[in-house]
Design an enzyme around this catalytic site. Sequence first.
Site, mmCIF file in Angstrom:
data_model
loop_
_atom_site.group_PDB
_atom_site.id
_atom_site.type_symbol
_atom_site.label_atom_id
_atom_site.label_comp_id
_atom_site.label_asym_id
_atom_site.label_seq_id
_atom_site.Cartn_x
_atom_site.Cartn_y
_atom_site.Cartn_z
ATOM 1 N N HIS A 1 0.836 -1.196 0.000
ATOM 2 C CA HIS A 1 0.000 0.000 0.000
ATOM 3 C C HIS A 1 0.874 1.250 0.000
ATOM 4 C CE1 HIS A 1 0.235 -0.983 4.471
ATOM 5 N NE2 HIS A 1 0.868 0.171 4.375
HETATM 6 P P1 TYD Z 1 -1.946 -3.668 8.103
HETATM 7 O O1 TYD Z 1 -1.993 -2.238 7.656
HETATM 8 O O2 TYD Z 1 -2.802 -4.655 7.401
HETATM 9 O O3 TYD Z 1 -0.464 -4.177 8.076
HETATM 10 P P2 TYD Z 1 0.580 -4.044 6.875
HETATM 11 O O4 TYD Z 1 1.370 -2.796 7.191
HETATM 12 O O5 TYD Z 1 1.427 -5.249 6.884
HETATM 13 O O6 TYD Z 1 -0.204 -3.869 5.617
HETATM 14 O O7 TYD Z 1 -2.277 -3.677 9.656
HETATM 15 C C1 TYD Z 1 -2.713 -4.833 10.323
HETATM 16 C C2 TYD Z 1 -3.767 -4.429 11.361
HETATM 17 O O8 TYD Z 1 -3.214 -3.558 12.340
HETATM 18 C C3 TYD Z 1 -4.945 -3.707 10.750
HETATM 19 O O9 TYD Z 1 -6.117 -4.173 11.416
HETATM 20 C C4 TYD Z 1 -4.715 -2.262 11.112
HETATM 21 C C5 TYD Z 1 -3.962 -2.345 12.411
HETATM 22 N N1 TYD Z 1 -3.005 -1.251 12.633
HETATM 23 C C6 TYD Z 1 -3.221 -0.353 13.680
HETATM 24 O O10 TYD Z 1 -4.215 -0.430 14.401
HETATM 25 N N2 TYD Z 1 -2.298 0.625 13.894
HETATM 26 C C7 TYD Z 1 -1.191 0.751 13.121
HETATM 27 O O11 TYD Z 1 -0.368 1.663 13.361
HETATM 28 C C8 TYD Z 1 -0.979 -0.179 12.045
HETATM 29 C C9 TYD Z 1 0.228 -0.070 11.149
HETATM 30 C C10 TYD Z 1 -1.912 -1.166 11.849
#
Ligand code: TYD
Length: 132
Positions: free
Chosen positions: A49
């Site tokens: 992303h």
């Molecule tokens: P996600 O964005 O899917 O991880 P990646 O960076 O690998 O794409 O995040 C996983 C889960 O964690 C999603 O439910 C959102 C949550 N999250 C938070 O609550 N706070 C944060 O700072 C981050 C990065 C993720």
Amino acid sequence: MISKLEKFKILGDHRGQLIALEAQREIPFEMKRVFYIYGTQEGVPRGNHAHYKTKQFLIAVSGSCKVTLDNGMKKETFVLDQPNIGLLQDAMIWGTMHDFSDDCVLLVLADQYYDHDDYIRDYTQFINELAS
Ligand code: TYD
């Protein structure tokens, strides 16, 4: 060049190593959030992303991984395999973390609080946003 690996000074002595990171110095922004990724599965990438506003700084404090950054025109892949190496993923750069070692702990420092609406998860939308 989309980004470059930054190397931090290691403050080591006979007791072991220490690395200190300060806002606007080693880290090129004020940090508002820290998260870390670990316990990753073999062959399963993360990220995929971009963010409208958020800048992130990535450090593999344990183990190793690769990070591919994409500015819509070209891609570059970086290897994070030392705790004294970091990489800036700027806003509006598509990022994917992959090839995690079993022991990888990927520390991410961010300049914004978590905001679901700051994510661009669709690559076509990312390209369209860059063009607009
Ligand atoms: P996600 O964005 O899917 O991880 P990646 O960076 O690998 O794409 O995040 C996983 C889960 O964690 C999603 O439910 C959102 C949550 N999250 C938070 O609550 N706070 C944060 O700072 C981050 C990065 C993720």
